[in-house]
Design an enzyme around this catalytic site. Structure first.
Site, PDB file in Angstrom:
ATOM      1  N   SER A 170      14.684   6.015 -39.800  1.00 33.62           N
ATOM      2  CA  SER A 170      15.667   6.493 -38.974  1.00 33.62           C
ATOM      3  C   SER A 170      16.780   7.453 -39.290  1.00 33.62           C
ATOM      4  CB  SER A 170      16.093   5.235 -37.991  1.00 33.62           C
ATOM      5  OG  SER A 170      16.779   5.830 -36.934  1.00 33.62           O
ATOM      6  N   ASP A 179       7.572   5.800 -30.160  1.00 35.30           N
ATOM      7  CA  ASP A 179       8.851   6.076 -30.529  1.00 35.30           C
ATOM      8  C   ASP A 179       9.277   7.302 -29.937  1.00 35.30           C
ATOM      9  OD1 ASP A 179      11.190   6.463 -31.866  1.00 35.30           O
ATOM     10  OD2 ASP A 179      10.281   6.786 -34.038  1.00 35.30           O
ATOM     11  N   HIS A 238       9.898   2.342 -32.287  1.00 31.23           N
ATOM     12  CA  HIS A 238      10.734   2.618 -33.342  1.00 31.23           C
ATOM     13  C   HIS A 238      11.101   1.547 -34.415  1.00 31.23           C
ATOM     14  CE1 HIS A 238      13.565   5.447 -35.400  1.00 31.23           C
ATOM     15  NE2 HIS A 238      14.469   4.680 -34.924  1.00 31.23           N
TER      16      HIS A 238
END
Length: 323
Positions: free
Chosen positions: A165, A261, A293
């Site tokens: 991320s 995601d 995610h």
């Protein structure tokens, strides 16, 4: 009596809550100490890399490496945690457990970087801290650094960057800077970008086009970087603006995405743009079907998480056959 608590601007339970005055309430602040993990036989310890800011790294090594008399050199992984630049920590159970598992599976020595977080320390503080951590790590390449594990066991000809991320975003930018500045002591072999946190004003591919969704993500970004001029097209969040991917300072890239995601399309777009950039290295895309995610951090034993762990481990050991 009226409440004096500021109005909530963004609520992301169970992770954080941001108020209209720009302050943040982190809802999960649990940490775990370093030490020997009995499940993986990986040892860890914390070291301050910046006396100025007090930031630290958490260093991991397989116990069999330190117990061997041969002082085997291991690939070196520098890892950046995620959390939208707002939350997360190297000492959190999530990242501590993941690094233990990855170090054991890949047989590498790893440096997990703790960096200052927004909004108290807005962008680009996290990038500055991460670069300082990398320079601290690189200071060991001649075997004369302050940390013996890195002096004795790290192979500086096989250095990897990875992150998830926001951490994947950081890994990308650090790799770009390595390509431009070519610092001593870092032979960057490859980077792993897991569910990279990239964004932009205009949708790519089949990315969400709902104005509300896009505005919410841009709002989140502005909390991390309140002085941004470009908003969602700021080069820190949109890697396709104001920089050339051709300057990426490594020859191999692994991008991991997840089917469900919201950021999946950005990761796929990154792969395609990297291929067209003139970079000249090898890039691979790994997609986990049916997953969301950073699923691999929360569902560590599921089939897709295990497959991803093995893929990343194999990426850092290209001379070994993937099982």
């Amino acid at each position: 009596m009226e409440s004096t608590r500021p109005e909530i601007a963004v609520d992301y339970p169970p992770f954080f809550r941001i108020y209209r005055d720009g302050s943040i309430e982190r809802l999960d602040t649990e940490t775990v100490p370093p030490g020997l993990d009995p499940k993986t036989n990986v040892e860890s310890k914390e070291i301050v890399y910046s006396q100025e800011t007090g930031q630290h790294i958490r260093l991991y090594i397989p116990q069999n490496a330190t117990s061997s008399s041969s002082a085997q050199k291991l690939p070196l992984l520098v890892y950046f945690h995620g959390g939208a630049f707002l939350i997360g920590a190297a000492a959190s159970p999530t990242y501590h457990n993941y690094l233990n598992s990855l170090v054991s599976e890949a047989n590498v020595i790893a440096v997990s970087v703790d960096y200052r977080r927004a909004p108290e320390h807005p962008i680009p503080a996290c990038f500055d801290d991460s670069w300082d951590a990398l320079k601290w790590v690189a200071s060991h390449h001649g075997g004369n650094g302050p940390e013996e594990w890195l002096n004795r066991y790290a192979d500086f000809d096989r250095v990897y960057l990875a992150g998830d991320s926001a951490g994947a975003n950081i890994a990308h930018h650090i790799a770009i800077r390595i390509g431009k500045e070519k610092p001593d002591g870092v032979n960057l072999a490859g980077i792993v970008l897991a569910h990279p946190y990239f964004w932009g004003k205009e949708p790519v591919g089949d990315e969400a086009k709902d104005p509300g969704v896009r505005a919410r993500l841009e709002q989140l970004w502005r909390f991390a970087h309140p002085t941004t001029i470009g908003g969602a097209d700021d080069p820190w969040i949109n890697p396709f603006v104001g920089q050339s991917l051709a300057s990426l300072g490594c020859t191999r890239v692994l991008v991991c995405v997840a089917e469900k995601d919201l950021l999946r399309h950005r990761g796929c777009h990154y792969v395609e743009e990297l291929k067209k950039s003139g970079w000249g290295g090898e890039v691979e895309l790994m997609e986990a079907q049916g997953e969301e995610h950073v699923f691999h951090l929360n569902k560590t034993s599921c089939e897709n998480a295990v497959a991803k762990l093995k893929k990343v481990a194999a990426f850092m050991n290209p001379d070994k056959k993937e099982v």
